[in-house]
Design a protein around this motif. Sequence first.
Motif, short mmCIF file in Angstrom:
data_model
loop_
_atom_site.label_atom_id
_atom_site.label_comp_id
_atom_site.label_asym_id
_atom_site.label_seq_id
_atom_site.Cartn_x
_atom_site.Cartn_y
_atom_site.Cartn_z
N PHE A 115 -4.12 -1.15 2.68
CA PHE A 115 -3.40 -2.24 2.04
C PHE A 115 -2.14 -1.81 1.26
N SER A 116 -2.20 -0.53 0.89
CA SER A 116 -1.11 0.09 -0.02
C SER A 116 0.32 0.14 0.40
N GLY A 117 0.57 0.29 1.72
CA GLY A 117 1.78 0.29 2.38
C GLY A 117 2.47 -0.99 2.69
N LEU A 118 1.31 -2.04 2.72
CA LEU A 118 1.87 -3.47 2.98
C LEU A 118 2.20 -3.84 1.60
N LEU A 119 1.59 -3.41 0.24
CA LEU A 119 1.99 -3.96 -1.05
C LEU A 119 3.19 -3.31 -1.41
N MET A 120 3.52 -2.16 -0.91
CA MET A 120 4.70 -1.73 -1.46
C MET A 120 5.88 -2.19 -0.57
N ASP A 121 5.84 -2.39 0.61
CA ASP A 121 6.84 -3.06 1.33
C ASP A 121 7.21 -4.49 0.87
#
Length: 182
Positions: A115-121
């Motif tokens: 989930f971290s990449g999606l949250l950053m985006d």
Amino acid sequence: MAERKLAERKLDRIEVEIAGERSAVTIDLEESPLGWLARRRGRDGRIFISPAQLVAGERLRADFTRAQMTPRLTADWGAVARSSTRGAPGLTIPEAALAARQRLSRALEAAGPEFSGLLMDVCCFLKGLEQVEQERGWPSRTAKVVLSLALDRLARHYGLSEAAQGPARSRTRVWKAGDQAP
């Protein structure tokens, strides 16, 4: 023209707790994809993201901004001046930015690698859901579901929930009768 743009903005005040200190912050609901999702309702009448999810996403974004990790469009000539006066070769980072980077890192670690990449985006780089789906090769309308799961995990990390819950049963500590004379 600038006054007209400012008048069209949809601002909202939310409470955010950072390092044990609560403060009210103003967010632009038109700027953030989370603000857009918080105002929209699905076919069943429910909002797409809850207030706790919105606060969690905006808190992540605030730490990202405080960590000075936003991409720069120009050169940072201030680093050259600071490095010559203090003797360190441009490596000085304010303590507030360092603390924000640590909070950001802990939050993304708690969200997990899925989930971290999606949250950053979405939260930090303000990418729209359609753009995220396109970049990742996801089917239409899946980013909304995955983002909801990611924001739930992030809200849990921050200790945010929709309703306060206490123990199912607690012990009676004091029982007083109202027979006291005035």
